[in-house]
Design a protein around this motif. Structure first.
Motif, short mmCIF file in Angstrom:
data_model
loop_
_atom_site.label_atom_id
_atom_site.label_comp_id
_atom_site.label_asym_id
_atom_site.label_seq_id
_atom_site.Cartn_x
_atom_site.Cartn_y
_atom_site.Cartn_z
N TRP A 178 0.81 -1.21 0.00
CA TRP A 178 0.00 0.00 0.00
C TRP A 178 0.85 1.27 0.00
N LEU A 179 2.10 1.16 0.47
CA LEU A 179 2.99 2.31 0.46
C LEU A 179 3.78 2.39 -0.86
N ALA A 180 4.09 1.24 -1.43
CA ALA A 180 4.89 1.23 -2.66
C ALA A 180 4.06 1.49 -3.90
N TYR A 181 2.83 0.98 -3.92
CA TYR A 181 1.99 1.07 -5.12
C TYR A 181 0.56 1.44 -4.73
N GLY A 182 -0.22 1.81 -5.73
CA GLY A 182 -1.64 2.03 -5.50
C GLY A 182 -2.00 3.49 -5.27
#
Length: 608
Positions: A178-182
């Protein structure tokens, strides 16, 4: 007795004499003929693509006859059913629509908070260096929008995506998906790119508010919260509304950032869903999605135009000196300056330095692994599609040459066409032609870039009558880029021609100068400022354009922007970062030269 004599009308001149007379008139003043030519060209290049994509949404495409039970070319509602009502409509449309709304709302709130706060800081306070801050805080928009997403990947990328691990992952710290993508990283990175819009709109509106109104309210005993709620916010409402709609419209058509940060987590928005449908050769589905994006974009811009008309209700009259007064921050002056510098560092220095350091280290940002291989190595181990450094092989130089050549020609065509549109609109005697040119030349502004690219692909992908298939040619890229930037050059041309009287041209015509001589020796020299602006601004924007060209380029027409995205697809993060740095360098250089040449500033009106 009066005698009434009947006079016969003079005989009509022979047809040949009438024709020769009209040709002589046309040679000396071909404005009407020029207007008709521009009407035909704009109708084909702007209006026809929209009808083509709309037609593809309602005509059955080859390969779908088994599913629809109809023959190719027949009118059908199959694609509407497939996009809106079928079992996969949630994946095709409804989830991307919700994701688009989430990203648009989040980006808008982020940009409003950051841009509005910085606008107040540089326009209404005595923060040290506010003139420098006003210019520095506009710099993020000069960078390609996916610069921030690539920097984010360099820092937070985990094993979910292929290629080099991110900095935190290399340090043994696994970043959650959720922190790297999205949505979260997409909102933050787009907000850092688009907050300069809010800064400029809100900052200029703040400068126009007469602070005597606020002083009067305070003298009457109104607390600060009441002054802000009853005076400042109502007067700022048109600018805030325009900023919101502008950011939402931009987010709707942006492609690079949702593609880079959404693809690893399968987080689709409408723009990436449209691109994926075209890549899968689902032409009918792509046409429906493009039509939806066009409709949303048109509604957004017309709402903005309506709000701009309402802005006349918020006009105030006051003294210039009163409007220029600023609030004294006293002991908070330097902390406020540090806050502005921090925003500049996060939105410019950190992304650029992160990309730069990633290209000279084997392990991201670990200086003990310093290397120049990603720039100059003849052979990179494990690299297949791009087996050498960025500067070593021909790919970068071919893409740079294509970018400079295609964008340069498109900008030149755009500037000349914009001035000619302005000439016909102002000098022409046919009000219907003038109204058509004024409206149609502005139409590409209403359409998000990726949707207009899809419409152009729908029209020019196959031969239609005497026009051959143009897909994969540099000619199509030049045409589409020129047309998409025409709203700016045409508005500049109309404004410039309205400020130029007819007297110089009429005097030259009396002296016997032909129309071409008048244009070459009077109109173009006098309007060289508008021409330069019409060339350079589309050139700067075109260098970092991705949404418009990502579906129109092929192997032989690779641009710097599409080369960078292609390297992201391969998982070559450092190489992609190097190409983006080259784009940023070109963009910075051209912006600086433009401001020196035109003696203007992107942040004019801000910072005192």
């Amino acid at each position: 007795m009066a005698v009434v004599t009947r006079t016969e009308p003079p005989p009509r001149p022979p047809r040949r004499r009438r024709l020769l007379y009209r040709l002589r008139v046309l040679r000396h003043d071909p404005t009407a003929a020029l207007g008709l030519i521009l009407v035909v060209l704009l109708a084909y290049l702007v209006v026809a693509p929209l009808f083509a994509v709309l037609s593809d949404a309602f005509r059955l495409q080859y390969g779908d006859e088994v599913h629809a039970g109809q023959q190719p070319g027949e009118w059908t509602g199959y694609y509407l059913w497939r996009v809106f009502r079928s079992q996969i409509s949630r994946l095709l449309f409804w989830e991307p629509l919700v994701n688009t709304l989430v990203v648009a709302v989040g980006t808008t709130l982020f940009a409003l908070a950051l841009g509005g706060g910085m606008a107040w800081l540089v326009t209404r306070t005595n923060v040290p260096g506010r003139r420098w801050l006003a210019g520095a805080l506009v710099v993020p928009y000069m960078l390609p929008s996916w610069t921030f997403s690539l920097a984010w990947l360099t820092l937070f990328k985990n094993e979910r995506a292929a290629g080099q691990a991110g900095f935190l992952q290399a340090q043994g710290i696994r970043t959650p998906d959720w922190l790297a993508y999205g949505p979260l990283p997409i909102v933050i990175t787009l907000g850092l790119h688009y907050y300069p819009f809010v800064l400029l709109l809100v900052g200029n509106a703040l400068r126009r508010i007469d602070v005597q109104l606020e002083d009067s309210a305070r003298i009457l005993g109104a607390p600060r919260r009441t002054v802000v709620r009853r005076i400042v916010i109502p007067l700022m409402l048109p600018a805030l509304s325009s900023a919101v709609l502008l950011v939402v419209g931009r987010v709707l058509g942006t492609f690079g950032t949702p593609y880079v940060l959404g693809l690893p987590a399968d987080y689709r928005v409408l723009s990436t869903g449209l691109f994926q449908s075209i890549r899968d050769r689902s032409t009918g589905v792509a046409s429906v999605l493009a039509t939806v994006i066009v409709i949303i974009g048109i509604v957004i811009v017309f709402t903005d135009m309506r709000l701009m008309r309402e802005q006349r209700r918020f006009v105030t009259v006051g003294g210039k000196g009163a409007m220029d007064r600023v609030s004294d921050l006293r002991r908070w002056r330097w902390p406020a300056c540090a806050l502005g510098m921090a925003v500049f560092a996060v939105s410019v220095l950190v992304p650029v330095l992160t990309l730069l350091l990633s290209t000279v280290t084997r392990i991201p940002l670990n200086l003990s692994t310093f290397t120049l291989d990603f720039w100059i190595a003849e052979e990179l181990p494990g690299a297949v599609g791009f087996p050498h450094g960025v500067l070593r092989g021909p790919e970068l130089w071919e893409a740079a040459w294509n970018s400079l050549r295609i964008v340069g020609l498109a900008s030149l065509i755009c500037a000349v066409a914009g001035l000619l549109v302005g000439y016909v609109v102002v000098r022409g005697t046919a009000p219907r032609i003038a109204a058509f040119l004024r409206q149609v030349s502005f139409l590409p502004y209403l359409i998000p870039g990726i949707a207009f690219a899809a419409a152009s692909l729908s029209l020019f992908a196959v031969a239609r009558g005497p026009v051959p298939a143009l897909y994969g040619t540099t000619f199509l890229l030049i045409l589409v880029m020129a047309v998409t930037h025409l709203p700016y050059s045409s508005r500049s041309g109309i404004a410039a021609m309205m400020q130029l009287g007819r007297e110089p041209e009429e005097a030259a015509q009396i002296a016997g100068a032909s129309w071409w001589q008048r244009m070459r020796r009077i109109i173009f020299p006098i309007q060289k400022g508008a021409l330069v602006t019409g060339i350079v601004l589309p050139f700067i924007s075109g260098l970092k354009e991705l949404s418009i060209v990502v579906m129109l380029t092929t192997t032989g027409t690779q641009l710097l922007t599409t080369l960078s995205i292609g390297l992201v697809d391969y998982g070559y993060t450092q190489l992609a970062n190097g190409v983006v740095l080259m784009i940023a360098l070109l963009s910075f250089t051209m912006t600086y030269l433009t401001q020196r040449l035109t003696r203007s500033s992107l942040a004019s009106g801000l910072g005192g």
